[in-house]
Design an enzyme around this catalytic site. Structure first.
Site, PDB file in Angstrom:
ATOM      1  N   CYS A  50       0.768  -1.119   0.097  1.00  0.00           N
ATOM      2  CA  CYS A  50      -0.030   0.023   0.077  1.00  0.00           C
ATOM      3  C   CYS A  50       0.836   1.198  -0.074  1.00  0.00           C
ATOM      4  O   CYS A  50       1.722   1.249   0.839  1.00  0.00           O
ATOM      5  CB  CYS A  50      -0.832  -0.010   1.312  1.00  0.00           C
ATOM      6  SG  CYS A  50      -1.886   1.554   1.512  1.00  0.00           S
ATOM      7  N   ASP A  57      -0.382  -6.104   0.119  1.00  0.00           N
ATOM      8  CA  ASP A  57      -1.483  -6.247  -0.293  1.00  0.00           C
ATOM      9  C   ASP A  57      -1.347  -7.714  -1.107  1.00  0.00           C
ATOM     10  O   ASP A  57      -0.244  -7.814  -1.714  1.00  0.00           O
ATOM     11  CB  ASP A  57      -1.928  -5.314  -1.289  1.00  0.00           C
ATOM     12  CG  ASP A  57      -2.543  -3.994  -0.531  1.00  0.00           C
ATOM     13  OD1 ASP A  57      -3.442  -4.248   0.502  1.00  0.00           O
ATOM     14  OD2 ASP A  57      -2.293  -2.936  -0.886  1.00  0.00           O
TER      15      ASP A  57
END
Length: 153
Positions: A50, A57
């Site tokens: 992120c 992620d």
């Protein structure tokens, strides 16, 4: 008769790059240029960071394409996707960068990329982007599939 194709990574010890690198991608000649056919890749171990929090992620990236003259070599694709590991990018950015890079590399007739990201904060984000050669049936196909992309899952 098959010819030996010199690849930078295939058949050699795997060396991972932890930062985005387009140059990891390699191609080989499409041996069946006389017909249209699909090549589907499902890459369930995609990770990126992120760009705001730095938290990882995770996603399954699906890449589908109809080749023209060039095809992507799968180990190089794996290493390329792995190179996103320490890059900060929103989900939508990652999918569009992958799409643009593969268009540049392959010049395919048709290409689509779907990011099936695991939920974060209770929300799943699943960006989809595609491409078809302009002014051809592949552009028409891209427009149709974009309108119906939720049926592709």
């Amino acid at each position: 008769m098959k010819t030996k194709i010199p690849f930078k990574s295939l058949g050699k010890k795997t060396s991972y790059t932890f930062n985005y690198d387009f140059n990891l991608l390699e191609t080989f000649e499409n041996a069946h240029q006389d017909r249209d056919y699909w090549v589907d890749f499902v890459c369930p171990e995609f990770t990126t960071l992120c760009p705001i929090t730095g938290q990882p992620d995770f996603a399954t990236i699906r890449i589908n394409y109809i080749p023209q003259a060039k095809m992507v070599e799968s180990k190089s694709l794996k290493l390329y996707l792995f190179s996103f590991r320490n890059e900060g990018g929103f989900h939508e950015d990652c999918v569009n960068i992958i799409l643009k890079d593969l268009i540049k590399l392959l010049e395919p007739k048709y290409l689509e990329v779907l990011g099936d990201f695991t939920p974060r904060g209770g929300i799943s984000i699943n960006p989809y982007a595609n491409y078809g050669i302009s002014s051809t049936k592949y552009e028409e196909m891209a427009n149709f599939r974009l309108l119906h992309h939720n049926l592709l899952k």
